[in-house]
Write a protein that holds these residues in place. Sequence first.
Motif, mmCIF file in Angstrom:
data_model
loop_
_atom_site.group_PDB
_atom_site.id
_atom_site.type_symbol
_atom_site.label_atom_id
_atom_site.label_comp_id
_atom_site.label_asym_id
_atom_site.label_seq_id
_atom_site.Cartn_x
_atom_site.Cartn_y
_atom_site.Cartn_z
ATOM 1 N N LYS A 1 20.911 11.126 -46.077
ATOM 2 C CA LYS A 1 20.910 10.153 -47.168
ATOM 3 C C LYS A 1 22.327 9.714 -47.513
ATOM 4 N N SER A 2 23.234 10.669 -47.603
ATOM 5 C CA SER A 2 24.591 10.290 -48.002
ATOM 6 C C SER A 2 25.263 9.447 -46.924
ATOM 7 N N VAL A 3 25.000 9.764 -45.658
ATOM 8 C CA VAL A 3 25.586 8.955 -44.578
ATOM 9 C C VAL A 3 25.013 7.543 -44.587
ATOM 10 N N LEU A 4 23.686 7.437 -44.731
ATOM 11 C CA LEU A 4 23.059 6.113 -44.729
ATOM 12 C C LEU A 4 23.559 5.262 -45.901
ATOM 13 N N LEU A 5 23.696 5.885 -47.061
ATOM 14 C CA LEU A 5 24.184 5.154 -48.232
ATOM 15 C C LEU A 5 25.584 4.609 -47.989
ATOM 16 N N GLN A 6 26.408 5.461 -47.400
ATOM 17 C CA GLN A 6 27.783 5.045 -47.138
ATOM 18 C C GLN A 6 27.837 3.934 -46.084
ATOM 19 N N GLU A 7 27.087 4.110 -44.999
ATOM 20 C CA GLU A 7 27.078 3.107 -43.926
ATOM 21 C C GLU A 7 26.534 1.770 -44.431
ATOM 22 N N LEU A 8 25.455 1.839 -45.183
ATOM 23 C CA LEU A 8 24.848 0.613 -45.682
ATOM 24 C C LEU A 8 25.794 -0.080 -46.661
ATOM 25 N N GLY A 9 26.444 0.720 -47.491
ATOM 26 C CA GLY A 9 27.422 0.168 -48.433
ATOM 27 C C GLY A 9 28.486 -0.640 -47.700
ATOM 28 N N ASP A 10 28.970 -0.098 -46.585
ATOM 29 C CA ASP A 10 29.986 -0.805 -45.799
ATOM 30 C C ASP A 10 29.444 -2.110 -45.228
ATOM 31 N N LEU A 11 28.231 -2.050 -44.700
ATOM 32 C CA LEU A 11 27.663 -3.249 -44.059
ATOM 33 C C LEU A 11 27.335 -4.338 -45.078
ATOM 34 N N LEU A 12 26.970 -3.927 -46.290
ATOM 35 C CA LEU A 12 26.606 -4.917 -47.307
ATOM 36 C C LEU A 12 27.805 -5.770 -47.739
ATOM 37 N N LYS A 13 29.009 -5.318 -47.364
ATOM 38 C CA LYS A 13 30.200 -6.101 -47.691
ATOM 39 C C LYS A 13 30.376 -7.281 -46.726
ATOM 40 N N LEU A 14 29.663 -7.244 -45.596
ATOM 41 C CA LEU A 14 29.834 -8.300 -44.590
ATOM 42 C C LEU A 14 28.858 -9.448 -44.842
ATOM 43 N N ASP A 15 29.303 -10.660 -44.538
ATOM 44 C CA ASP A 15 28.384 -11.798 -44.682
ATOM 45 C C ASP A 15 27.521 -11.947 -43.425
ATOM 46 N N GLU A 16 26.580 -12.879 -43.529
ATOM 47 C CA GLU A 16 25.592 -13.090 -42.471
ATOM 48 C C GLU A 16 26.229 -13.295 -41.098
ATOM 49 N N VAL A 17 27.217 -14.184 -41.057
ATOM 50 C CA VAL A 17 27.853 -14.524 -39.776
ATOM 51 C C VAL A 17 28.588 -13.310 -39.200
ATOM 52 N N SER A 18 29.300 -12.590 -40.054
ATOM 53 C CA SER A 18 30.039 -11.417 -39.561
ATOM 54 C C SER A 18 29.084 -10.362 -39.027
ATOM 55 N N LEU A 19 27.964 -10.187 -39.712
ATOM 56 C CA LEU A 19 26.987 -9.191 -39.269
ATOM 57 C C LEU A 19 26.458 -9.531 -37.881
ATOM 58 N N LEU A 20 26.116 -10.809 -37.715
ATOM 59 C CA LEU A 20 25.587 -11.271 -36.430
ATOM 60 C C LEU A 20 26.622 -11.096 -35.328
ATOM 61 N N GLU A 21 27.843 -11.530 -35.636
ATOM 62 C CA GLU A 21 28.898 -11.472 -34.623
ATOM 63 C C GLU A 21 29.261 -10.032 -34.272
ATOM 64 N N GLN A 22 29.301 -9.183 -35.285
ATOM 65 C CA GLN A 22 29.649 -7.783 -35.036
ATOM 66 C C GLN A 22 28.604 -7.135 -34.142
ATOM 67 N N ARG A 23 27.342 -7.401 -34.438
ATOM 68 C CA ARG A 23 26.253 -6.782 -33.670
ATOM 69 C C ARG A 23 26.273 -7.276 -32.226
ATOM 70 N N ARG A 24 26.464 -8.576 -32.086
ATOM 71 C CA ARG A 24 26.503 -9.151 -30.744
ATOM 72 C C ARG A 24 27.681 -8.597 -29.942
ATOM 73 N N ALA A 25 28.826 -8.561 -30.563
ATOM 74 C CA ALA A 25 30.032 -8.075 -29.879
ATOM 75 C C ALA A 25 29.883 -6.597 -29.513
ATOM 76 N N ARG A 26 29.248 -5.846 -30.394
ATOM 77 C CA ARG A 26 29.065 -4.414 -30.140
ATOM 78 C C ARG A 26 28.312 -4.183 -28.834
ATOM 79 N N PHE A 27 27.211 -4.897 -28.648
ATOM 80 C CA PHE A 27 26.400 -4.682 -27.447
ATOM 81 C C PHE A 27 26.969 -5.401 -26.226
ATOM 82 N N ARG A 28 27.651 -6.516 -26.450
ATOM 83 C CA ARG A 28 28.272 -7.236 -25.337
ATOM 84 C C ARG A 28 29.340 -6.376 -24.651
ATOM 85 N N ALA A 29 29.964 -5.500 -25.432
ATOM 86 C CA ALA A 29 31.090 -4.718 -24.910
ATOM 87 C C ALA A 29 30.664 -3.443 -24.180
#
Lengths: 295, 320
Positions: B281-309
């Motif tokens: 629970k504490s890890v998920l809360l922390q991870e989600l907190g970090d991701l919620l700071k990103l906007d839609e475009v950054s989230l999409l780009e980050q995810r795409r870049a992660r798997f592309r690499a």
Amino acid sequence: MTLERWFRRKKPTKGDDDSSPVGLWLKCESCNAQIYRKDLVANLYVCPECQHHYQMPVDARLELLLDEGSFEQWSGHIQATDPLEFVDQEAYADKLKAAQEKHHRKDAIVTGSGLLNGLPVALSVMDFFFLGGSMGSVVGEEIARAVERAADEDRAFIAVTASGGARMQEGALSLMQMAKTTVALERLAEKHLPFISLLTDPTTGGTTASFATLGDIIIAEPKALICFAGPRVIQQTIKQELPEGFQRSEFLLEKGMLDDVLERSKLKDKFAAYIRLLSGKVPQVTLEAEHVATL
Amino acid sequence: MSLPFEKPIDDLEAKITDMRSYAEEQGIDLSEEIGLLERRLEQLKRDTFANITRWQRVQVARIAGRPTGLDYVANVFTDFEELHGDRTLGDDPALVTGLARLGEQTVIVMAQQKGRDTKENILRNFGMMHPSGYRKAMRMFDLADKFRLPIIAMVDTPGAYPGLSAEEQGQAWVISECIQRMSRLKVPAISLVIGEGGSGGALAIAVANRVLILENAIYSVISPESCAAIRWRDSSEAPQAAEALKLTAYDLLDLNVVDRVIDEPLGGAHKEVDATMAIVKSVLLQELGDLLKLDEVSLLEQRRARFRALGRFEEVLEAA
């Protein structure tokens, strides 16, 4: 049985009174007809008697789909590194090296650009003879690079698949190629460029469950085995015989999984038609001509 | 529940219990001896799990009594409302989906669910999803995008179901589509491998911004048994295949396949379930907190870049 093994047979396939030299005559694995080997090759590796489609070598495939002399190869600048140092009964590194030497390429794929009836295309062709066409880091990367370059150069993309699935000697990294090839396709989609997927015998596992089935148009060659889990795996799971033609092209067409099943000889013209139609308008030349005519 | 390699630990634990009850019965003070044995037990546990083989990890990942998807849903999240069905073919019990809260944030949670007993295993098809399950997942991705709700996906499956009906309904097609659909999410997505991450069937719900894995979980392109059957022509070589496949949490971290390993209580998540839930629970809360700071475009780009690499290869100087 793969075509390659068929050609490699030590003993000639022949009738009792047949004394033909090794490899010159072949017996069709589908209809048992005696075929002159040169006839089979000239007939696009399709049995002249029963139209059985054999696996086609990469070079012949490129020749089939592209206008003469138009192919420019993109792939071949990267190679596998054996990141897991995988060893089973044989080291992956040795197996890979042997395959590279035998097939004169770095991995189980060739990509490049060319013209298809004058249309600019890029394509990837998997080589089933190279470690079963398995998809590891290199195959995944070559596909991703080719798709992205096709998008940059405004080319339609054609993926010809023949693959046993993910390359297990690269572990989870090969699994990740399923996601990598998928996200690479986004570039093509954003530019509204056509992606035609041609599934050939056999296309299985992680290849089927990723880019291969994401084509805007998905075509298969006749009677190709196309599946996620192979027939043997399913048989082990359900412990019963599989129905005739299960997981073959015609069956999948009936189930709604394919746009069409096409004979090899028709592929090029059909692909040209799809690409033209997907571009949304009749070619520019015709439009101008019509405009002039109405003036 | 314990595994063969844990026998010395079990024996020592039994000895301590015996000594305690003996001391109590006889009314004598054995606290010094017991204390000594307890310290030895602690050391033994630590040594055993420090030297655990990859095959032993596989066994821990699959052990009966290890927390399942629904255990995490019940203990890490609140206000869970299960939502059923793919709106096309049916409802796949191998994937549980629904709305829930993680802390203050409403999320869509999905969990591949193995059975906790034989009866549930049959109901859940041992966590092996049919095409219907992947369609249900995609329906949830649509819902997530529409209401801007993050996705939390718990991965625990031997693989997508390799059966007749699954093939007829296009198992390969639906997995590729699910991979693509998840990669296109406009919201944060976290996948957590809690037990077994079996091949494409697992990846289909693991195309996330952050891919986390529990210390004793595994994630692999093929099961060690199937790999052994193909590469060694003998499925009893599974322990060797597990070594070769490099399928443990820390192997996968080295390969960048996962982003973070969540440590489990000594001996595995099943030994101290409450502690496991609290860490997750504490890890998920922390991870989600970090991701919620990103906007839609950054989230999409980050995810795409992660798997592309992802992947390992080297450039060669001259073309083949």
